[in-house]
Scaffold this motif. Structure first.
Motif, PDB file in Angstrom:
ATOM      1  N   ALA A  43       2.191  -6.137 -24.644  1.00 36.93           N
ATOM      2  CA  ALA A  43       1.126  -5.234 -24.189  1.00 36.93           C
ATOM      3  C   ALA A  43      -0.248  -5.740 -24.618  1.00 36.93           C
ATOM      4  O   ALA A  43      -1.203  -5.704 -23.850  1.00 36.93           O
ATOM      5  CB  ALA A  43       1.366  -3.836 -24.742  1.00 36.93           C
TER       6      ALA A  43
ATOM      7  N   GLU B 288       3.802  12.496 -38.563  1.00 40.78           N
ATOM      8  CA  GLU B 288       4.039  13.907 -38.889  1.00 40.78           C
ATOM      9  C   GLU B 288       4.125  14.101 -40.404  1.00 40.78           C
ATOM     10  O   GLU B 288       3.643  15.100 -40.933  1.00 40.78           O
ATOM     11  CB  GLU B 288       5.344  14.398 -38.234  1.00 40.78           C
TER      12      GLU B 288
ATOM     13  N   SER C  80      -0.606  -2.286 -31.028  1.00 41.34           N
ATOM     14  CA  SER C  80      -0.642  -1.719 -29.672  1.00 41.34           C
ATOM     15  C   SER C  80       0.499  -0.740 -29.385  1.00 41.34           C
ATOM     16  O   SER C  80       0.251   0.342 -28.842  1.00 41.34           O
ATOM     17  CB  SER C  80      -0.616  -2.839 -28.634  1.00 41.34           C
ATOM     18  N   PRO C  81       1.766  -1.064 -29.738  1.00 44.90           N
ATOM     19  CA  PRO C  81       2.838  -0.116 -29.416  1.00 44.90           C
ATOM     20  C   PRO C  81       2.628   1.243 -30.082  1.00 44.90           C
ATOM     21  O   PRO C  81       2.917   2.285 -29.502  1.00 44.90           O
ATOM     22  CB  PRO C  81       4.098  -0.788 -29.980  1.00 44.90           C
TER      23      PRO C  81
ATOM     24  N   LEU D  94      -0.245   3.124 -28.278  1.00 48.78           N
ATOM     25  CA  LEU D  94       0.207   3.710 -27.014  1.00 48.78           C
ATOM     26  C   LEU D  94       1.036   4.972 -27.252  1.00 48.78           C
ATOM     27  O   LEU D  94       0.929   5.946 -26.512  1.00 48.78           O
ATOM     28  CB  LEU D  94       1.035   2.685 -26.225  1.00 48.78           C
ATOM     29  N   ALA D  95       1.850   4.942 -28.291  1.00 45.88           N
ATOM     30  CA  ALA D  95       2.729   6.089 -28.547  1.00 45.88           C
ATOM     31  C   ALA D  95       1.984   7.270 -29.171  1.00 45.88           C
ATOM     32  O   ALA D  95       2.348   8.415 -28.935  1.00 45.88           O
ATOM     33  CB  ALA D  95       3.878   5.666 -29.462  1.00 45.88           C
TER      34      ALA D  95
ATOM     35  N   LEU E 196       6.064   7.813 -35.225  1.00 48.36           N
ATOM     36  CA  LEU E 196       5.954   9.227 -34.881  1.00 48.36           C
ATOM     37  C   LEU E 196       6.301  10.117 -36.073  1.00 48.36           C
ATOM     38  O   LEU E 196       5.574  11.059 -36.394  1.00 48.36           O
ATOM     39  CB  LEU E 196       6.918   9.509 -33.727  1.00 48.36           C
ATOM     40  N   SER E 197       7.408   9.802 -36.745  1.00 49.96           N
ATOM     41  CA  SER E 197       7.795  10.647 -37.876  1.00 49.96           C
ATOM     42  C   SER E 197       6.875  10.387 -39.070  1.00 49.96           C
ATOM     43  O   SER E 197       6.594  11.295 -39.856  1.00 49.96           O
ATOM     44  CB  SER E 197       9.269  10.440 -38.239  1.00 49.96           C
ATOM     45  N   ILE E 198       6.380   9.144 -39.193  1.00 54.56           N
ATOM     46  CA  ILE E 198       5.438   8.854 -40.285  1.00 54.56           C
ATOM     47  C   ILE E 198       4.154   9.667 -40.084  1.00 54.56           C
ATOM     48  O   ILE E 198       3.617  10.260 -41.020  1.00 54.56           O
ATOM     49  CB  ILE E 198       5.128   7.338 -40.350  1.00 54.56           C
TER      50      ILE E 198
ATOM     51  N   ASP F  89      -2.098  10.006 -27.279  1.00 57.34           N
ATOM     52  CA  ASP F  89      -2.201  11.377 -26.753  1.00 57.34           C
ATOM     53  C   ASP F  89      -1.975  12.412 -27.840  1.00 57.34           C
ATOM     54  O   ASP F  89      -2.608  13.459 -27.873  1.00 57.34           O
ATOM     55  CB  ASP F  89      -1.201  11.586 -25.619  1.00 57.34           C
ATOM     56  N   ARG F  90      -1.041  12.111 -28.733  1.00 59.22           N
ATOM     57  CA  ARG F  90      -0.713  13.047 -29.815  1.00 59.22           C
ATOM     58  C   ARG F  90      -1.919  13.228 -30.746  1.00 59.22           C
ATOM     59  O   ARG F  90      -2.235  14.340 -31.155  1.00 59.22           O
ATOM     60  CB  ARG F  90       0.469  12.480 -30.609  1.00 59.22           C
TER      61      ARG F  90
ATOM     62  N   LYS G 231       7.376   0.085 -34.809  1.00 59.17           N
ATOM     63  CA  LYS G 231       8.272   0.841 -33.922  1.00 59.17           C
ATOM     64  C   LYS G 231       7.664   2.216 -33.644  1.00 59.17           C
ATOM     65  O   LYS G 231       7.444   2.984 -34.581  1.00 59.17           O
ATOM     66  CB  LYS G 231       9.632   1.035 -34.589  1.00 59.17           C
ATOM     67  N   PRO G 232       7.434   2.518 -32.369  1.00 56.45           N
ATOM     68  CA  PRO G 232       6.837   3.823 -32.047  1.00 56.45           C
ATOM     69  C   PRO G 232       7.632   4.998 -32.599  1.00 56.45           C
ATOM     70  O   PRO G 232       7.052   5.962 -33.104  1.00 56.45           O
ATOM     71  CB  PRO G 232       6.836   3.835 -30.515  1.00 56.45           C
ATOM     72  N   ALA G 233       8.966   4.928 -32.520  1.00 52.86           N
ATOM     73  CA  ALA G 233       9.785   6.056 -32.976  1.00 52.86           C
ATOM     74  C   ALA G 233       9.546   6.326 -34.461  1.00 52.86           C
ATOM     75  O   ALA G 233       9.440   7.472 -34.888  1.00 52.86           O
ATOM     76  CB  ALA G 233      11.255   5.760 -32.719  1.00 52.86           C
ATOM     77  N   LYS G 234       9.434   5.267 -35.224  1.00 58.57           N
ATOM     78  CA  LYS G 234       9.232   5.418 -36.663  1.00 58.57           C
ATOM     79  C   LYS G 234       7.808   5.914 -36.947  1.00 58.57           C
ATOM     80  O   LYS G 234       7.598   6.739 -37.838  1.00 58.57           O
ATOM     81  CB  LYS G 234       9.474   4.065 -37.337  1.00 58.57           C
TER      82      LYS G 234
END
Lengths: 349, 415
Positions: free
Chosen positions: B186, B100, B115-116, B119-120, B96-98, B123-124, B91-94
């Motif tokens: 994807a 950080e 892939s998901p 993609l998320a 992201l916090s991992i 850029d970061r 999960k991209p949302a998860k």
């Protein structure tokens, strides 16, 4: 509201904040919310930003499902509509974010109107199936319009900019999300106090009785779909601008189920419940993510990681059994208990 | 009171989570490798094997202070390697916090689980100057090249290699008909680029079209396969994980389709379909199935496979990780640590930042000898994220993985 405060007229009864204590609590909460980036790290800000986005979406679902009783398991699909609308408008057409954000809400709202049409004829289990179909139709459409949406490859989305303010840092994006989340919560509270809000509750409690009383089911059910999906669209837009990338993988079907779970845990038909649900399940998610590697010392890593899925499901089941009215109701009980303290204690004993 | 007690438990839990979110300081002489894993979801098996390899490699380096048995470079004796990982559920949302969280813990390198997530985070990661190894390897990594590095060819290069291999075997005077039979996500759809179709046509193929199969099919893809039959397709290829390719091939056999079936058609996939895993599950039933970009089978006599076999026997003799992605995990761990080692030649560990590891580590990896685990030694650079220059093509024959050859990467995707 403290002891000895009585409503003496309709205005007082309808007021969201009345006493100095309530205004003080609100002010303290807002100050705390907005000074957070000064002492919190990137990680916590990221989590809080994601909670804010989830809360906006769940607030919308709460209007649709919690207040109006129209169960939707396609909510993430409507988030995708808002997300891609915003992505296309800003990245391809060069619209400013301030114009793209309401457009995203509007597009999702219109999609909600379209898929809400069956709600006039069907309800319950059949409406659930219709909203599931909405999710898959939306995702399929995004994949097909490759030239516009990037299809499976997705599309890059610029960071939001309002005037000279570019929201490219975690702290600035946090502020953006929190301002919108506060406005969304304020809007949701006010909606519930309007004629439409009362009509939603009447439809939820007994649509036949509501119709007999003169509530136009056609209008109000569609209004609920529109408003709920506007919230989802705004949340979707904020999500892809935060990622900097729009992809269908960011909108999995299971998230719709979890949003409904957030509503159950927080408390359906309560604005505070929608927010508490988003906060608690997102924090629970973080807890089990951290616990996974710790537990992997004792059990297989996969089993430890599966803990997240099991725990979330278990929490929803436990709430359904022991506290079906959710955390918001639990909070009200605790509040009432301590408001009457020490008399409440004696009574309990 | 019961409800109040319940409420207090909820409050205590929320405070506990808050406390856990406070970052801890990293040890002065500790280096972290690892990153996000997808231990739940469609890539669960792959990720579990990768995690096992990371754990084994960390133990090996800490014990021996060597980078690999066949390499002369050593790891500094006073620096301990630790593995940090979290499950992102794909999960991209998860994720992201991992990301950080692990960044705050002092990680200098990262890993991508699918892939998901790629993609998320692409850029970061680039914005933060973080180099990351990736289990996913689609063209999106090249639009434009970021800081995510792969260790097996991107999917379109896998399929170009299959096209080369198949064309060399083609005996008939007519053009071979080719179609995509690929996962509906994807990853699977990333092969649908004009450059791929143009290459197939240039190679003398007749392109029939595309059929999609769910990433994890819940029913046999009969209609898709019948479509291929009706179109007279000779070669079908796509990108699928084993839970997708295995039921697809089973249904093919049931419909009498395959190189050794009445309707002659070859089906090929790029990695992350793993032929050794496929062979163990399907046996001779899957004969003729082709995988490009894969890892060597466990019985291949190369130093890398020998090392991994010994590591597994030593560190978890009772729990053999047979999945091919164990090899992928070993490669990722080697690459991550090699990047840090190279960066430490320029900057002491205490002052090392992720951007230093990217510039002086990942970008400086040249001809990294992986002991034969990857198709070729690995080389990276600012615009070279693909790592390998050749694609290994294997076919299942009589239930065994048979190497068909190594074909050059065509680098079809123009970014």
């Amino acid at each position: 509201m403290g002891r000895g405060t009585f409503q003496e007229n309709y205005g007082q009864d309808m007021a969201i904040f009345r006493t100095k204590q309530e205004w003080g609590t609100l002010l303290a909460f807002l100050i705390l919310l907005f000074i957070c980036p000064l002492f919190l790290g990137d990680r916590v800000l990221t989590i809080m930003t994601m909670i804010g986005i989830a809360a906006i979406s769940v607030l919308g679902l709460n209007i649709l499902t919690g207040y109006c009783g129209q169960i939707s398991i396609g909510h993430v699909g409507f988030m995708a509509v808002g997300a891609y609308t915003s992505a296309i408008l800003t990245a391809t057409l060069g619209w400013p974010f301030l114009a793209a954000l309401p457009a995203a809400g509007l597009a999702a709202g219109l999609a909600g109107l379209l898929f809400g049409l069956p709600s006039l004829k069907i309800r319950g289990f059949y409406l659930i199936m219709a909203t599931i179909a909405a999710h898959f139709i939306i995702i399929w459409s995004v994949l097909q319009f490759r030239g516009l949406t990037g299809g499976p490859d997705g599309m890059p989305v610029p960071k939001p900019q309002i005037g000279f303010l570019v929201f490219n840092s975690k702290a600035s994006y946090y502020y953006l999300v929190m301002v919108i989340a506060c406005l969304a919560a304020y809007g949701a509270v006010n909606i519930t106090r309007t004629r439409a809000g009362r009509a939603f509750v009447a439809i939820r409690d007994n649509d036949l009785a509501a119709e007999v009383m003169g509530v136009n089911l056609w209008t109000y059910k569609l209004q609920a779909f529109f408003i709920g999906c506007v919230y989802a669209g705004v949340a979707g837009s904020l999500l892809v601008h935060y990622y900097g990338f729009a992809s269908v993988d960011e909108f999995p079907f299971m998230d719709s189920v979890w949003y409904l779970g957030m509503l159950i845990v927080g408390g359906m038909g309560s604005i505070a419940g929608a927010i508490l649900g988003a906060v608690s399940l997102k924090l629970l998610d973080e807890l089990v993510t951290i616990m996974g590697p710790v537990l992997s010392a004792a059990v297989a890593a996969q089993a430890a990681a599966s803990l997240a899925l099991v725990t979330r499901g278990l929490v929803i089941i436990l709430f359904l059994i022991f506290e079906p009215r959710g955390l918001a109701h639990l909070w009200r009980i605790i509040e009432a208990y301590y408001r009457l303290w020490p008399f409440s204690r004696e009574e309990a004993e | 009171m019961t409800r109040i007690g319940f409420g207090l438990v909820v409050c205590v839990l929320m405070i506990l989570v808050g406390l856990l979110l406070v970052p801890m300081d990293a040890g002065a002489k500790t280096v972290y490798i690892g990153g996000t894993m997808s231990l739940t979801g469609p890539y669960a098996e792959d990720s579990a094997a990768i995690l096992a390899a990371f754990q084994d490699y960390v133990k090996y380096v800490n014990e021996t202070k060597r980078m690999a048995p066949w390499r002369k470079e050593t790891w500094p004796a006073d620096i301990t390697v630790e593995l940090l990982w979290r499950d992102d559920e794909l999960k991209p949302a998860k994720a992201l916090s991992i990301y950080e969280e692990l960044k705050a813990k002092g990680m200098l390198v990262y890993r991508i689980s699918g892939s998901p997530i790629a993609l998320a985070l692409k850029d970061r990661l680039k914005q933060d100057g973080f180099g990351a190894t990736s289990m996913a390897t689609g063209p999106y990594l090249l639009t434009p090249p970021g800081t995510i590095f792969t260790y097996y060819p991107i999917y379109t290069d896998d399929l170009a290699a299959v096209a080369d291999w198949y064309k060399a075997k083609w005996k008939e005077s007519r053009k071979p008909r080719v179609a995509y039979l690929t996962s509906d996500n994807a990853m699977g759809r990333s092969i649908e680029i004009p450059e791929m179709e143009a290459y197939l046509k240039k190679e003398g193929y007749d392109f029939a079209g595309t059929q999609y199969v769910p990433l994890i099919p819940t029913s046999p893809p009969t209609t898709q396969l019948m479509w291929l039959k009706e179109k007279g397709v000779d070669l079908a290829f796509g990108i699928m994980v084993n839970p997708g390719s295995q039921p697809t091939v089973k249904e093919m056999v049931r419909l009498g389709m395959g190189p050794y079936q009445p309707y002659k058609m070859t089906f090929a996939c790029g990695t992350p379909s793993h032929l050794p895993v496929f062979a163990a599950a399907m046996g001779t039933l899957g004969d003729g199935f082709v995988v490009a970009g894969g890892f060597p089978p466990w019985d291949e006599l190369v130093p890398g496979v020998k090392f991994m076999t010994e590591a597994q026997k030593k560190y978890h003799p009772d729990k053999w990780a047979a999945h091919s992605q164990y090899m992928g995990g070993m490669l990722e761990a080697m690459i991550q640590l090699e990047a840090i080692r190279l960066a430490m030649e320029k900057t002491p560990l205490e002052k090392l930042k992720p951007a230093d590891v990217l510039q002086n580590g990942f970008y400086k990896i040249a001809n990294l000898d992986t002991g034969g685990i990857s198709s070729t030694p690995i080389t990276y650079g600012p615009a070279k994220i693909e790592g390998v220059d050749a694609v290994r093509v294997d076919q299942l024959q009589k239930g065994k993985v048979v190497k068909q050859g190594v074909y050059p990467c065509r680098h079809l995707y123009k970014h």
